[in-house]
Design a protein around this motif. Structure first.
Motif: not given
Length: 109
Positions: A23, A27, A37, A55
């Protein structure tokens, strides 16, 4: 605590740490592209709630993760997943580098 939890505590990586690490990398890639996002969720077809949960916790379905990988142009990583052979000894490595002989079935007479 069962034996699997006990074994996992002895090694440096746990499933949760691995998922969180994935994650984090996603990101980072999202931020490199300058995407929010919401933008990545829309481009990948994953709901914003699912992406936010990913995330923050690393939790996501495999299908959603693959869809995110497509949106980020990171599918090569999936192509190589589980492709590396593991060897137990030098003999295993030597056998793997030798040309394979063609195998033939037995003739039924």
């Amino acid at each position: 605590m069962d034996i699997n939890d006990n074994i996992l505590s002895l090694i440096s990586k746990t499933p949760d740490l691995l998922m969180s690490g994935i994650a984090k990398h996603v990101k980072q890639r999202r931020l490199e592209k300058g995407w929010t996002q919401n933008m990545l969720a829309a481009k990948s077809g994953v709901s914003l709630g699912s992406y936010r949960r990913f995330e923050s916790s690393g939790e996501i379905s495999l299908r959603s993760l693959v869809m995110i990988a497509f949106a980020l142009d990171m599918t090569d990583e999936f192509e190589t997943l589980f492709n590396n052979k593991t060897y137990q000894s030098i003999d295993d490595i030597l056998k793997a580098t030798q040309p394979k002989q063609r195998k033939r079935g037995n003739k039924n007479e």
